[in-house]
Design an enzyme around this catalytic site. Structure first.
Site, mmCIF file in Angstrom:
data_model
loop_
_atom_site.group_PDB
_atom_site.id
_atom_site.type_symbol
_atom_site.label_atom_id
_atom_site.label_comp_id
_atom_site.label_asym_id
_atom_site.label_seq_id
_atom_site.Cartn_x
_atom_site.Cartn_y
_atom_site.Cartn_z
ATOM 1 N N PRO A 2 -27.631 -35.284 0.165
ATOM 2 C CA PRO A 2 -26.533 -34.236 0.174
ATOM 3 C C PRO A 2 -26.068 -34.122 1.529
ATOM 4 C CG PRO A 2 -28.788 -33.409 -0.454
ATOM 5 C CD PRO A 2 -28.982 -34.597 -0.278
ATOM 6 N N PHE A 3 -24.752 -33.909 1.678
ATOM 7 C CA PHE A 3 -24.025 -33.643 2.882
ATOM 8 C C PHE A 3 -23.089 -32.178 2.799
ATOM 9 C CE2 PHE A 3 -20.123 -33.645 5.463
ATOM 10 C CZ PHE A 3 -20.655 -33.843 6.642
#
Length: 68
Positions: A2-3
């Protein structure tokens, strides 16, 4: 992996507050999505209030027009 990109205005946010935001977003990704914290990337971008606008004016000008 995830970013998460968080954009805020640059005006008085402390290092401790930003660390708390990063920690809590990471915890949410782990709790809700089951993502391992070591793979979570959180970026905080601080934008100058002269470079952020709404209601037709910069945030700097808008805040000047608001009662204290």
């Amino acid at each position: 992996m995830p970013f998460v990109n968080v954009r805020i205005t640059r005006d008085g946010v402390t290092r401790e507050q930003k660390a708390q935001v990063i920690a809590e977003i990471t915890e949410t990704l782990q709790r809700v999505l089951g993502k391992a914290p070591e793979y979570a990337h959180i970026v905080i971008e601080e934008i100058d209030t002269d470079n952020w606008g709404y209601a037709g004016v910069t945030t700097t000008e808008y805040r000047k027009s608001q009662p204290s």
